[in-house]
Structures are given as C-alpha cells and as structure tokens.
Design a protein around this motif. Structure first.
Motif, PDB file in Angstrom:
ATOM      1  N   GLY A 168       0.785  -1.227   0.000  1.00 34.72           N
ATOM      2  CA  GLY A 168       0.000   0.000   0.000  1.00 34.72           C
ATOM      3  C   GLY A 168       0.820   1.281   0.000  1.00 34.72           C
ATOM      4  O   GLY A 168       0.255   2.369   0.020  1.00 34.72           O
ATOM      5  N   GLU A 169       2.143   1.176  -0.018  1.00 35.48           N
ATOM      6  CA  GLU A 169       2.974   2.382  -0.051  1.00 35.48           C
ATOM      7  C   GLU A 169       2.771   3.141  -1.359  1.00 35.48           C
ATOM      8  O   GLU A 169       2.621   2.541  -2.415  1.00 35.48           O
ATOM      9  CB  GLU A 169       4.467   2.023   0.080  1.00 35.48           C
ATOM     10  CG  GLU A 169       4.873   1.520   1.423  1.00 35.48           C
ATOM     11  CD  GLU A 169       4.663   0.016   1.587  1.00 35.48           C
ATOM     12  OE1 GLU A 169       4.943  -0.474   2.689  1.00 35.48           O
ATOM     13  OE2 GLU A 169       4.223  -0.647   0.638  1.00 35.48           O
ATOM     14  N   LEU A 170       2.775   4.449  -1.258  1.00 33.60           N
ATOM     15  CA  LEU A 170       2.686   5.306  -2.443  1.00 33.60           C
ATOM     16  C   LEU A 170       4.093   5.773  -2.772  1.00 33.60           C
ATOM     17  O   LEU A 170       4.742   6.435  -1.957  1.00 33.60           O
ATOM     18  CB  LEU A 170       1.782   6.503  -2.178  1.00 33.60           C
ATOM     19  CG  LEU A 170       0.322   6.159  -1.900  1.00 33.60           C
ATOM     20  CD1 LEU A 170      -0.455   7.414  -1.534  1.00 33.60           C
ATOM     21  CD2 LEU A 170      -0.299   5.470  -3.110  1.00 33.60           C
ATOM     22  N   LEU A 171       4.544   5.422  -3.970  1.00 33.13           N
ATOM     23  CA  LEU A 171       5.886   5.804  -4.393  1.00 33.13           C
ATOM     24  C   LEU A 171       5.837   7.096  -5.171  1.00 33.13           C
ATOM     25  O   LEU A 171       4.868   7.397  -5.859  1.00 33.13           O
ATOM     26  CB  LEU A 171       6.512   4.678  -5.205  1.00 33.13           C
ATOM     27  CG  LEU A 171       6.604   3.334  -4.470  1.00 33.13           C
ATOM     28  CD1 LEU A 171       7.189   2.266  -5.373  1.00 33.13           C
ATOM     29  CD2 LEU A 171       7.425   3.471  -3.194  1.00 33.13           C
ATOM     30  N   ARG A 172       6.885   7.870  -5.060  1.00 31.41           N
ATOM     31  CA  ARG A 172       6.952   9.213  -5.612  1.00 31.41           C
ATOM     32  C   ARG A 172       6.877   9.252  -7.138  1.00 31.41           C
ATOM     33  O   ARG A 172       6.275  10.151  -7.706  1.00 31.41           O
ATOM     34  CB  ARG A 172       8.255   9.863  -5.144  1.00 31.41           C
ATOM     35  CG  ARG A 172       8.375  11.310  -5.491  1.00 31.41           C
ATOM     36  CD  ARG A 172       9.648  11.968  -5.025  1.00 31.41           C
ATOM     37  NE  ARG A 172      10.355  11.255  -3.973  1.00 31.41           N
ATOM     38  CZ  ARG A 172      11.458  11.686  -3.428  1.00 31.41           C
ATOM     39  NH1 ARG A 172      11.991  12.807  -3.824  1.00 31.41           N
ATOM     40  NH2 ARG A 172      12.051  10.999  -2.482  1.00 31.41           N
ATOM     41  N   TYR A 173       7.500   8.298  -7.816  1.00 31.27           N
ATOM     42  CA  TYR A 173       7.598   8.365  -9.274  1.00 31.27           C
ATOM     43  C   TYR A 173       6.688   7.346  -9.943  1.00 31.27           C
ATOM     44  O   TYR A 173       6.593   6.198  -9.511  1.00 31.27           O
ATOM     45  CB  TYR A 173       9.044   8.141  -9.721  1.00 31.27           C
ATOM     46  CG  TYR A 173       9.988   9.176  -9.165  1.00 31.27           C
ATOM     47  CD1 TYR A 173       9.958  10.489  -9.644  1.00 31.27           C
ATOM     48  CD2 TYR A 173      10.885   8.865  -8.152  1.00 31.27           C
ATOM     49  CE1 TYR A 173      10.803  11.442  -9.131  1.00 31.27           C
ATOM     50  CE2 TYR A 173      11.739   9.818  -7.638  1.00 31.27           C
ATOM     51  CZ  TYR A 173      11.695  11.112  -8.131  1.00 31.27           C
ATOM     52  OH  TYR A 173      12.538  12.063  -7.627  1.00 31.27           O
ATOM     53  N   ARG A 174       6.094   7.759 -11.024  1.00 32.31           N
ATOM     54  CA  ARG A 174       5.222   6.897 -11.829  1.00 32.31           C
ATOM     55  C   ARG A 174       6.022   5.733 -12.424  1.00 32.31           C
ATOM     56  O   ARG A 174       5.495   4.657 -12.672  1.00 32.31           O
ATOM     57  CB  ARG A 174       4.603   7.766 -12.926  1.00 32.31           C
ATOM     58  CG  ARG A 174       3.831   7.073 -13.990  1.00 32.31           C
ATOM     59  CD  ARG A 174       3.232   8.058 -14.982  1.00 32.31           C
ATOM     60  NE  ARG A 174       4.177   8.891 -15.679  1.00 32.31           N
ATOM     61  CZ  ARG A 174       4.903   8.513 -16.730  1.00 32.31           C
ATOM     62  NH1 ARG A 174       4.804   7.291 -17.188  1.00 32.31           N
ATOM     63  NH2 ARG A 174       5.738   9.343 -17.321  1.00 32.31           N
ATOM     64  N   THR A 175       7.314   5.939 -12.639  1.00 35.63           N
ATOM     65  CA  THR A 175       8.165   4.921 -13.245  1.00 35.63           C
ATOM     66  C   THR A 175       8.799   3.986 -12.210  1.00 35.63           C
ATOM     67  O   THR A 175       9.657   3.181 -12.559  1.00 35.63           O
ATOM     68  CB  THR A 175       9.274   5.590 -14.068  1.00 35.63           C
ATOM     69  OG1 THR A 175       9.997   6.483 -13.212  1.00 35.63           O
ATOM     70  CG2 THR A 175       8.708   6.348 -15.254  1.00 35.63           C
ATOM     71  N   ALA A 176       8.367   4.062 -10.958  1.00 36.47           N
ATOM     72  CA  ALA A 176       8.921   3.196  -9.915  1.00 36.47           C
ATOM     73  C   ALA A 176       8.612   1.737 -10.228  1.00 36.47           C
ATOM     74  O   ALA A 176       7.535   1.413 -10.727  1.00 36.47           O
ATOM     75  CB  ALA A 176       8.347   3.574  -8.557  1.00 36.47           C
ATOM     76  N   ASN A 177       9.542   0.871  -9.931  1.00 28.11           N
ATOM     77  CA  ASN A 177       9.349  -0.557 -10.138  1.00 28.11           C
ATOM     78  C   ASN A 177       8.471  -1.087  -9.006  1.00 28.11           C
ATOM     79  O   ASN A 177       8.902  -1.168  -7.863  1.00 28.11           O
ATOM     80  CB  ASN A 177      10.704  -1.272 -10.152  1.00 28.11           C
ATOM     81  CG  ASN A 177      10.578  -2.727 -10.513  1.00 28.11           C
ATOM     82  OD1 ASN A 177       9.537  -3.342 -10.335  1.00 28.11           O
ATOM     83  ND2 ASN A 177      11.658  -3.288 -11.025  1.00 28.11           N
ATOM     84  N   THR A 178       7.245  -1.447  -9.323  1.00 24.67           N
ATOM     85  CA  THR A 178       6.288  -1.925  -8.323  1.00 24.67           C
ATOM     86  C   THR A 178       6.044  -3.427  -8.427  1.00 24.67           C
ATOM     87  O   THR A 178       5.154  -3.959  -7.773  1.00 24.67           O
ATOM     88  CB  THR A 178       4.945  -1.182  -8.456  1.00 24.67           C
ATOM     89  OG1 THR A 178       4.438  -1.393  -9.780  1.00 24.67           O
ATOM     90  CG2 THR A 178       5.101   0.303  -8.192  1.00 24.67           C
ATOM     91  N   ALA A 179       6.839  -4.111  -9.229  1.00 21.58           N
ATOM     92  CA  ALA A 179       6.670  -5.551  -9.411  1.00 21.58           C
ATOM     93  C   ALA A 179       6.885  -6.289  -8.092  1.00 21.58           C
ATOM     94  O   ALA A 179       7.777  -5.936  -7.318  1.00 21.58           O
ATOM     95  CB  ALA A 179       7.655  -6.064 -10.457  1.00 21.58           C
ATOM     96  N   PRO A 180       6.070  -7.297  -7.818  1.00 20.70           N
ATOM     97  CA  PRO A 180       6.213  -8.031  -6.552  1.00 20.70           C
ATOM     98  C   PRO A 180       7.570  -8.719  -6.405  1.00 20.70           C
ATOM     99  O   PRO A 180       8.065  -8.891  -5.311  1.00 20.70           O
ATOM    100  CB  PRO A 180       5.095  -9.071  -6.591  1.00 20.70           C
ATOM    101  CG  PRO A 180       4.280  -8.798  -7.785  1.00 20.70           C
ATOM    102  CD  PRO A 180       4.972  -7.785  -8.628  1.00 20.70           C
ATOM    103  N   GLU A 181       8.179  -9.118  -7.505  1.00 17.74           N
ATOM    104  CA  GLU A 181       9.469  -9.812  -7.468  1.00 17.74           C
ATOM    105  C   GLU A 181      10.611  -8.918  -7.945  1.00 17.74           C
ATOM    106  O   GLU A 181      11.598  -9.409  -8.497  1.00 17.74           O
ATOM    107  CB  GLU A 181       9.405 -11.067  -8.343  1.00 17.74           C
ATOM    108  CG  GLU A 181       8.379 -12.083  -7.880  1.00 17.74           C
ATOM    109  CD  GLU A 181       8.774 -12.768  -6.573  1.00 17.74           C
ATOM    110  OE1 GLU A 181       9.968 -13.043  -6.382  1.00 17.74           O
ATOM    111  OE2 GLU A 181       7.877 -12.990  -5.747  1.00 17.74           O
ATOM    112  N   ALA A 182      10.512  -7.609  -7.715  1.00 21.32           N
ATOM    113  CA  ALA A 182      11.560  -6.674  -8.152  1.00 21.32           C
ATOM    114  C   ALA A 182      12.883  -7.042  -7.486  1.00 21.32           C
ATOM    115  O   ALA A 182      12.928  -7.379  -6.306  1.00 21.32           O
ATOM    116  CB  ALA A 182      11.166  -5.246  -7.805  1.00 21.32           C
TER     117      ALA A 182
END
Length: 140
Positions: A42-56
């Motif tokens: 549920g964290e909101l990351l600053r950049y739209r291009t952030a890697n949000t993949a579960p297995e990053a």
C-alpha cells in the motif's frame, strides 16, 4: 549493441555485474548478493516509473556498505553512448539521465519499504563510469 531483446547488451550487463561485484568484494569482503526487494503493502511511491513488481530485484546488496548495519542496494545499467538517442547529449548528461532513471525506479521503494540506501552504477558499453552521486536517492 542496441538490441532490446538480449544478445550482447545483456551479456555485457551481466558481465558488468559480475565484474563490479568482484571488485567490491576486494574492498568490501562482506557478503554481496542479488536481492529481491520486499513487496509493496500500500505504499505510495513518488515516481510513476517506480518498479512496483512483486518480485523486483536489484543487482547487488551489501550490509553496512555506506552506513553501519544498514543494507545498501546497488543496481547496474550499461548503455551504448553511440546510440542514436544519445547523439544530442553530452556523455555526462547521458550518464546522469541513466542514473536518474535507476533512482526513480528503485530509490523511493528501497528507502520506504526496505529501509536501505540505493546507489545506481552506470557504465558505458566500453566500461566507462561517471562518478555516481552517492546516496542521491536518500537526499531527494
């Protein structure tokens, strides 16, 4: 060199990871390894291009590298300075752009979720490196 589907670029990137990890082990004998980042909750990351993949994953992780007891995550990017997309920019500008892309992809997530520091390592296909802005993601 500019193949998007693998080939020599992927080989050079993996070779760069291995070489960088090997050199880091010379000066930092503690355990270095690839690391899967903690999943987002549920964290909101600053950049739209952030890697949000579960297995990053990042290329290298070391404990106590910059700060005692804290994990440092390093991710490597190898780019071709002769690519058409870089012709209008200085080598320094291309290095900086690649560095910022890495910071935007991983920096905020590592700070918020993994509670570590992040350092992008950017090299040209010939091995040239620009001095990274160490800890840049922690000072944004």
């Amino acid at each position: 060199m500019t193949c998007k589907k693998g080939g020599i670029r992927v080989y050079q990137a993996r070779r760069g990871e291995d070489l960088t990890a090997s050199m880091l082990r010379e000066v930092w004998p503690r355990r270095l390894h690839r690391a899967t980042l903690l999943p987002l909750d549920g964290e909101l990351l600053r950049y739209r291009t952030a890697n949000t993949a579960p297995e990053a994953r990042v290329d290298i992780c070391a404990r106590g590298f910059w700060t005692r007891g804290q994990r440092t995550f390093l991710d490597i990017r190898v780019f071709d300075p002769m690519a058409a997309s870089h012709r209008e920019l200085s080598l320094e500008a291309v290095h900086h752009r690649n560095e910022l892309e890495k910071i935007r992809a991983y920096g905020d997530r590592i700070l918020q979720v993994d509670h570590g520091t992040f350092t992008p390592l950017v090299f040209t296909t010939s091995g040239a490196a620009w001095p990274p802005r160490l800890g840049a993601s922690t000072q944004d």
